[in-house]
Design a protein around this motif. Sequence first.
Motif, mmCIF file in Angstrom:
data_model
loop_
_atom_site.group_PDB
_atom_site.id
_atom_site.type_symbol
_atom_site.label_atom_id
_atom_site.label_comp_id
_atom_site.label_asym_id
_atom_site.label_seq_id
_atom_site.Cartn_x
_atom_site.Cartn_y
_atom_site.Cartn_z
ATOM 1 N N GLY A 86 0.809 -1.210 0.000
ATOM 2 C CA GLY A 86 0.000 0.000 0.000
ATOM 3 C C GLY A 86 0.839 1.255 0.000
ATOM 4 N N ALA A 236 -5.257 -2.692 1.169
ATOM 5 C CA ALA A 236 -4.137 -1.758 1.276
ATOM 6 C C ALA A 236 -3.842 -1.072 -0.052
ATOM 7 N N MET A 237 -3.921 -1.820 -1.143
ATOM 8 C CA MET A 237 -3.646 -1.224 -2.456
ATOM 9 C C MET A 237 -4.706 -0.183 -2.829
ATOM 10 N N GLY A 240 -3.927 2.830 -0.727
ATOM 11 C CA GLY A 240 -2.719 3.526 -1.156
ATOM 12 C C GLY A 240 -2.956 4.388 -2.374
#
Length: 256
Positions: A86, A236-237, A240
Amino acid sequence: MSESPTEAVAQPTLGAKLAAEGFGTFLLVFGGVGTAVFASNHFTEPGTESAVYVAIALAFGLTVLVGVYAFGPISGGHFNPAVTLGAAAAGRTPWRDVGPYIIAQVVGGVIASTGLVLIGMFGPQGWLTGAQDAGFASNGWDELSPSGFAMPAAMIIEVILTGFFLLVILGSTHPKRGSLFAGVAIGLTLTLIHLISIPVDNTSVNPARSIAAAIYGGPEALGQLWVFLVFPVIGAMIAGYAYRALFDGEGKEPIV
């Protein structure tokens, strides 16, 4: 000889960063999973489950809080493959460091859970077998969920909570708008995450933590491990890329 103000500050080597990530993940798993394994197999009287949940949540929060302050200045204090991915998506971590970071985190976590097993070998008769039969604090759904939640519940909660965890990390450690108390915010957020989701799937939000526990949790835990590798990373990606798009733009103040 003292440095002049114009000299560049020496940056930690990649080796130092990887050591910091390994030690930090070791601390997280040894403290958090260790509390889960020892507390849940010690306090067995009816009505003690809530106290055990709180103890486990605090253990995970405190270990990451301590780790952030101890190792964060060296490596950024990720201790979590999902956080590393992330942070790379948000432009905070170079993509070239992602693979080595993840390897160091997984190795640190596995060494920690192996240490817990070694301690258990010298516990009361049958203790280690009982802990492993109970899943060794592994994540899971259906019969491996503390409250019997199904797989979709685990998928959804891991995406949501890992995403918000990363948003807190990125916001509190922002190079221009961050806080000196970032470690406190991050640790308390992880505590809250565990208070929410321990009953659902034993809380992952961290593939390294999930791997470390599952390798000693038996075939069923290993069979369900893929959910706790994939869905925290997805959360998380998303966080991010979203943080980079929504909060990292810099506009000019209007001239009045």
